[in-house]
Design an enzyme around this catalytic site. Structure first.
Site, short mmCIF file in Angstrom:
data_model
loop_
_atom_site.label_atom_id
_atom_site.label_comp_id
_atom_site.label_asym_id
_atom_site.label_seq_id
_atom_site.Cartn_x
_atom_site.Cartn_y
_atom_site.Cartn_z
N ASP A 171 -10.12 5.99 15.11
CA ASP A 171 -10.65 6.57 16.24
C ASP A 171 -9.85 5.55 17.14
OD1 ASP A 171 -12.41 4.35 16.58
OD2 ASP A 171 -14.07 5.36 16.38
N HIS A 231 -8.31 -1.06 5.88
CA HIS A 231 -8.53 -2.35 6.42
C HIS A 231 -8.95 -3.40 5.40
CE1 HIS A 231 -9.31 -5.26 9.65
NE2 HIS A 231 -10.37 -5.43 9.10
N ASN A 290 0.83 -1.23 0.07
CA ASN A 290 -0.06 -0.12 0.03
C ASN A 290 0.97 1.34 0.18
OD1 ASN A 290 -3.02 -0.41 0.02
ND2 ASN A 290 -2.14 -1.95 1.38
N ASP A 336 -10.35 -0.62 14.41
CA ASP A 336 -11.32 -0.67 13.26
C ASP A 336 -12.59 0.24 13.18
OD1 ASP A 336 -8.85 -1.46 11.83
OD2 ASP A 336 -9.43 -3.75 12.49
N GLY A 350 -11.03 3.16 18.86
CA GLY A 350 -11.55 1.68 18.81
C GLY A 350 -10.59 0.88 17.80
#
Ligand code: GAR
Length: 221
Positions: free
Chosen positions: A142, A110, A15, A146, A144
């Site tokens: 954020d 993801h 990526n 994913d 959390g």
């Protein structure tokens, strides 16, 4: 507006390679100021070096806790002049020390259609579940795992007989395109983030004038 990018990696860096290629051929108005890996053996470090991009290895193992590791990452990125961060296969969680330093400016790719299959090895999770469709998601990060607001998604079929590598390769090809497109939108100033209306609510991302989902190329068999 040109993006001053920091890219965090843990492995192969395909990526990252897609980002560097897009910058190289003029599609993406950005400069990669620094590539940081938490692993010294990450193949992406060579890819960055070939493009003349500065690299650092910062191992979480050299830091007592997450806040001190996050602070080291922030210091390295700031020193290099990075103002926007792309997580390109970075397999560590980032806490508030990091996220507060780059508010709404940390993007992750993801390999699933979130909220399905968060966390490690989303492709194996999708195969084990027996899903017929998976894909990839670009989202803002954020606190959390994913869970951050979605910027764009692309669907990818799971074909009969797929093994992990076949599926991962099919998803990865879409990842490269989706991540670069999302970065282009940020570089073009087309992304608006609306914070969550109430505690526990979700922030939203709107991209002006862009198609933010990509469907299956194939049909029903
Ligand atoms: C990619 O499939 C990326 O989506 C995934 O790691 C791979 C990295 O490949 N990231 C995650 O699973 C993050 N939860 P790359 O090093 O070739 O870019």
């Amino acid at each position: 507006m040109s993006l001053d990018l920091g890219v965090l990696i843990s492995g192969r860096g395909s990526n990252l390679g897609a980002i560097l290629d897009a910058i190289g051929d003029g599609r993406l108005d950005a400069r990669v100021r620094l590539v940081v890996s938490n692993r010294a053996d990450a193949g992406g470090l060579d890819r960055a070096a070939r493009a003349g991009v500065p690299t650092r290895v910062l191992s979480h193992r050299d830091h007592a806790d997450r806040p001190s590791y996050d602070a080291a990452l922030v210091a390295a990125l700031r020193e290099a002049g990075a103002h926007f961060v792309a997580l390109a296969g970075f397999m560590r969680l980032l806490g508030p020390t990091f996220l507060d330093a780059f508010p709404h400016r940390v993007l992750n790719i993801h390999p699933s259609l979130l909220p399905a299959f968060p966390g490690v090895d989303a492709q194996a999770q999708a195969l084990a579940y027996g899903s017929r469709v998976t894909g990839c998601t670009v989202h803002l990060v954020d606190a959390g795992t994913d869970t951050g607001p979605i910027v764009a998604q692309a669907a990818v079929p799971i074909l009969p007989g797929d093994d992990h590598d076949a599926l991962a390769a099919r998803v990865l090809a879409r990842e490269h395109d989706l991540l670069v497109r999302a970065l282009e939108w940020f570089a073009e100033g087309r992304v608006e983030v609306t914070p969550a209306a109430d505690p526990g609510g979700r922030a939203r991302v709107v991209v002006r004038g862009a198609h933010t989902w990509f469907g299956l190329a194939g049909g029903v068999d």
